[in-house]
Motif scaffolding. Structure first.
Motif, PDB file in Angstrom:
ATOM      1  N   TYR A  19       0.796  -1.235   0.000  1.00 28.02           N
ATOM      2  CA  TYR A  19       0.000   0.000   0.000  1.00 28.02           C
ATOM      3  C   TYR A  19       0.824   1.279   0.000  1.00 28.02           C
ATOM      4  N   HIS A  20       2.146   1.171  -0.138  1.00 25.25           N
ATOM      5  CA  HIS A  20       3.045   2.322  -0.306  1.00 25.25           C
ATOM      6  C   HIS A  20       2.729   3.450   0.678  1.00 25.25           C
ATOM      7  N   ASN A  21       2.600   4.692   0.192  1.00 24.26           N
ATOM      8  CA  ASN A  21       2.373   5.847   1.069  1.00 24.26           C
ATOM      9  C   ASN A  21       1.019   5.804   1.773  1.00 24.26           C
ATOM     10  N   PHE A  22       0.081   5.056   1.220  1.00 28.58           N
ATOM     11  CA  PHE A  22      -1.248   4.934   1.823  1.00 28.58           C
ATOM     12  C   PHE A  22      -1.212   4.082   3.088  1.00 28.58           C
ATOM     13  N   CYS A  23      -0.115   3.397   3.296  1.00 25.79           N
ATOM     14  CA  CYS A  23       0.014   2.448   4.397  1.00 25.79           C
ATOM     15  C   CYS A  23      -0.370   3.045   5.744  1.00 25.79           C
ATOM     16  N   PHE A  24       0.086   4.236   6.054  1.00 25.18           N
ATOM     17  CA  PHE A  24      -0.136   4.783   7.395  1.00 25.18           C
ATOM     18  C   PHE A  24      -1.620   4.901   7.705  1.00 25.18           C
ATOM     19  N   HIS A  25      -2.401   5.268   6.721  1.00 20.97           N
ATOM     20  CA  HIS A  25      -3.841   5.414   6.920  1.00 20.97           C
ATOM     21  C   HIS A  25      -4.470   4.069   7.279  1.00 20.97           C
ATOM     22  N   ALA A  26      -4.055   3.021   6.594  1.00 24.39           N
ATOM     23  CA  ALA A  26      -4.643   1.700   6.824  1.00 24.39           C
ATOM     24  C   ALA A  26      -4.213   1.107   8.149  1.00 24.39           C
ATOM     25  N   VAL A  27      -2.909   1.165   8.441  1.00 23.62           N
ATOM     26  CA  VAL A  27      -2.414   0.458   9.627  1.00 23.62           C
ATOM     27  C   VAL A  27      -2.841   1.132  10.917  1.00 23.62           C
ATOM     28  N   SER A  28      -3.014   2.453  10.901  1.00 20.00           N
ATOM     29  CA  SER A  28      -3.411   3.129  12.141  1.00 20.00           C
ATOM     30  C   SER A  28      -4.827   2.733  12.548  1.00 20.00           C
ATOM     31  N   MET A  29      -5.655   2.299  11.596  1.00 22.25           N
ATOM     32  CA  MET A  29      -6.983   1.790  11.948  1.00 22.25           C
ATOM     33  C   MET A  29      -6.898   0.416  12.602  1.00 22.25           C
ATOM     34  N   ASP A  30      -5.869  -0.358  12.262  1.00 24.02           N
ATOM     35  CA  ASP A  30      -5.718  -1.682  12.863  1.00 24.02           C
ATOM     36  C   ASP A  30      -5.572  -1.614  14.384  1.00 24.02           C
ATOM     37  N   ILE A  31      -5.000  -0.529  14.885  1.00 21.22           N
ATOM     38  CA  ILE A  31      -4.887  -0.372  16.339  1.00 21.22           C
ATOM     39  C   ILE A  31      -6.278  -0.336  16.962  1.00 21.22           C
ATOM     40  N   GLY A  32      -7.215   0.304  16.293  1.00 20.01           N
ATOM     41  CA  GLY A  32      -8.579   0.361  16.791  1.00 20.01           C
ATOM     42  C   GLY A  32      -9.286  -0.979  16.733  1.00 20.01           C
ATOM     43  N   THR A  33      -9.084  -1.737  15.664  1.00 21.95           N
ATOM     44  CA  THR A  33      -9.763  -3.036  15.571  1.00 21.95           C
ATOM     45  C   THR A  33      -9.276  -3.982  16.670  1.00 21.95           C
ATOM     46  N   VAL A  34      -7.960  -3.980  16.920  1.00 13.14           N
ATOM     47  CA  VAL A  34      -7.400  -4.883  17.926  1.00 13.14           C
ATOM     48  C   VAL A  34      -7.841  -4.475  19.328  1.00 13.14           C
ATOM     49  N   THR A  35      -7.652  -3.214  19.668  1.00 15.19           N
ATOM     50  CA  THR A  35      -7.946  -2.792  21.043  1.00 15.19           C
ATOM     51  C   THR A  35      -9.444  -2.830  21.336  1.00 15.19           C
ATOM     52  N   HIS A  36     -10.294  -2.605  20.315  1.00 17.98           N
ATOM     53  CA  HIS A  36     -11.733  -2.739  20.556  1.00 17.98           C
ATOM     54  C   HIS A  36     -12.087  -4.193  20.852  1.00 17.98           C
ATOM     55  N   ALA A  37     -11.505  -5.124  20.101  1.00 19.49           N
ATOM     56  CA  ALA A  37     -11.777  -6.540  20.359  1.00 19.49           C
ATOM     57  C   ALA A  37     -11.339  -6.915  21.766  1.00 19.49           C
ATOM     58  N   TRP A  38     -10.182  -6.428  22.199  1.00 19.46           N
ATOM     59  CA  TRP A  38      -9.707  -6.718  23.554  1.00 19.46           C
ATOM     60  C   TRP A  38     -10.622  -6.103  24.603  1.00 19.46           C
ATOM     61  N   ARG A  39     -11.030  -4.876  24.358  1.00 20.51           N
ATOM     62  CA  ARG A  39     -11.866  -4.188  25.350  1.00 20.51           C
ATOM     63  C   ARG A  39     -13.189  -4.919  25.534  1.00 20.51           C
ATOM     64  N   GLU A  40     -13.806  -5.361  24.429  1.00 17.39           N
ATOM     65  CA  GLU A  40     -15.075  -6.067  24.520  1.00 17.39           C
ATOM     66  C   GLU A  40     -14.894  -7.459  25.135  1.00 17.39           C
ATOM     67  N   TRP A  41     -13.783  -8.119  24.811  1.00 16.07           N
ATOM     68  CA  TRP A  41     -13.502  -9.433  25.386  1.00 16.07           C
ATOM     69  C   TRP A  41     -13.398  -9.313  26.900  1.00 16.07           C
ATOM     70  N   ALA A  42     -12.680  -8.311  27.361  1.00 18.64           N
ATOM     71  CA  ALA A  42     -12.516  -8.124  28.800  1.00 18.64           C
ATOM     72  C   ALA A  42     -13.830  -7.704  29.463  1.00 18.64           C
TER      73      ALA A  42
END
Length: 528
Positions: free
Chosen positions: A194-217
């Protein structure tokens, strides 16, 4: 309970357009007409990186062997609950072998290009989040720093020595937890594609992971709070990662806290060094600039009310369509993590249940509130959900804004959106007109950056990622409802269609939802 010491108030920028993050956001919005990829860029799939880090010679500590899945107290964050949470949310699960319309379907039967289910969504399915466990006394492990190996559901010890006091100091806390999860983003794992677009995509991954953890807990009566503001340079040094290669995006304290930080003596022993699979790697200037700009303000945690100026604008006047009561989930949270997947062209042009749409919108807005260390700065109304309706029972096709207070939709454009949506979708894995609806999380991105500095881009993206994960999981609990999120759309065209140019609201992702085919070819991949 963790308490924190206030960091200095972030400096305000006179114009967001002069900031690195705002310039990058504009590039993302207009990438359909001004390409972000470098001249001559080509994806080299033969030299692609792994979906995870490789530390040769470092022992794998199997979590299933250390802590049997059914052992331990799941109401307290010990090693047992940590193991189960990581397995449910981010470990590789069942083999993906279903026939669908994504471009990788022909490669799925081959071992080298196989794909596996995970409970958490990821932009482009690259899963670039590096999960590190910083374990201290009382954690059930030898104190040190461990890397979570998603392939084997195991921990790899990279460093020996108690570093929990160092993490607490980086957070500005006057108490210390006995363990922390530290989340990094290895850029090359995504940017090779995803070249220069990468930062936009990967910064959303932090939200998907931490939301899953928050709901699991939360399902187990525990509360997890992701922290996005901390001394990033010090944590990067602890993990021996270079800033232009990997950013440290979040820290999640776990377990009991003590009243004073554990001292960090500086004594440690390093075991692991990563080996990259790709023979040739490169950096991309926009990603490097965004990493530097967003890391710079890491210690300037937003103060109370700082994001009030970025609150969502007043709701427009328009015809109001009340929604039915949200449909109740047909399965539990852990089962939803197993069922979660992208629809990839399996929608059918049948009206979706109004109650299903109501459930998805409620979940998305709740996820988008994103409780974190900046929550005191965030009004509940930072995020809005727009909805393009194609086929929903009792709702005419058109464009709408979700009104959570009245639990209904405000019409902002009466034209049927199907042709528009397909025209402005850049990929070939969905017929967007067949989706029952398209949910579009939108935020006043430039206003957020003005309020808290460039690091606000990470906060915005994490909130959008959390909203996306919430919709995915809600869809997985509803019978016959599919879901698929995508970033490959023309943001600027959406701004025009929804009339958002005057208020600075930016659509950041499209989440397609709707009825799916009842009979689908698949394999019992869990036995492979």
């Amino acid at each position: 309970m963790l308490t924190s010491t206030s960091f200095p108030t972030p400096s305000r920028r006179s114009l967001s357009m002069t900031s690195t993050a705002s310039t990058y956001l504009d590039a993302v919005v207009h990438r359909s007409t001004r390409r972000m990829d470098p001249d001559g860029f080509r994806i080299n799939w033969r030299d692609a990186p792994r979906k995870g880090k490789f530390f040769p010679g470092v022992e794998d500590l199997s979590l299933d062997r250390i802590v049997p899945p059914d052992d331990g107290d799941i109401t307290a964050f010990g090693l047992g609950s940590l193991s189960q949470m990581l397995k449910d949310t981010y470990a590789e699960g069942n083999r993906r072998l279903a026939i669908h319309c994504n471009s990788d379907v022909d490669d799925l039967p081959r071992y080298g290009t196989s794909s596996h289910a995970r409970g958490t969504a990821s932009g482009g399915a690259r899963y670039p989040v590096s999960i590190y466990l910083v374990a201290g006394p009382g954690s059930g492990l030898t104190p040190g720093v461990y890397y979570y190996n998603t392939y084997h559901h195991s921990l790899q010890r990279l460093l020996v020595g108690d570093q929990t006091g160092r993490v607490a100091a980086a957070l500005g806390h006057d108490t210390v937890a006995n363990q922390y999860l530290v989340l990094g983003i290895k850029y090359w794992q995504n940017s090779f594609k995803y070249h220069n677009f990468c930062f936009h995509a990967v910064s959303m991954d932090i939200g998907t992971v931490t939301h899953a953890w928050r709901e699991w807990a939360a399902e187990r009566g525990m509360r997890l709070v992701p922290h996005l503001w901390f001394d990033e340079a010090d944590l990067a040094a602890m993990l021996s990662v270079e800033g232009d290669q990997e950013g440290i995006f979040a820290v999640v304290p776990l377990g009991a806290a003590i009243s004073r930080p554990a001292p960090w003596s500086g004594d440690s022993q390093t075991f692991g060094r990563e080996i990259e699979r790709s023979r040739t790697t490169r950096t991309f200037p926009m990603v490097v600039d965004m990493q530097a700009a967003t890391a710079e303000g890491g210690r300037a945690r937003p103060t109370a009310g700082a994001l009030q100026q970025a609150a969502a604008p007043t709701q427009p006047a328009g015809d109001f369509f009340p929604l039915e009561k949200a449909e109740a989930p047909a399965c539990g949270f852990r089962e939803a993590l197993v069922r979660r997947r992208s629809s990839f062209g399996r929608f059918v042009s049948q009206p979706m249940r109004q109650a299903s749409l109501a459930a998805l919108l409620e979940a998305g807005l709740s996820g988008g509130s994103y409780p974190c260390d900046a929550s005191q700065a965030m009004p509940m109304s930072v995020m809005q959900l727009y909805v393009f309706v194609n086929h929903v029972e009792g709702i005419p096709p058109g464009s709408y804004l979700y009104d959570s207070r009245r639990r209904g939709l405000i019409r902002v454009d009466g034209r049927a959106p199907g042709e528009f949506l397909q025209k402005h979708y850049a990929l070939e894995n969905y017929n967007v007109e067949q989706a029952g609806a398209v949910i579009v999380p939108a935020v006043r991105g430039h206003a957020v950056i003005d309020a808290v500095g460039d690091r606000g881009y990470r906060l915005t993206s994490a909130a959008v990622g959390a909203a996306t994960q919430a919709v995915y999981l809600a869809a997985a609990t509803l019978a016959g409802v599919g879901c698929g999120a995508a970033l490959g759309f023309d943001n600027a065209a959406y701004i025009d269609r929804l009339g958002l140019a005057s208020n600075g609201v930016v659509p950041l992702i499209m989440i397609m939802v709707g009825a799916e085919r009842a009979a689908r070819a698949n394999f019992r991949s869990e036995i492979l």
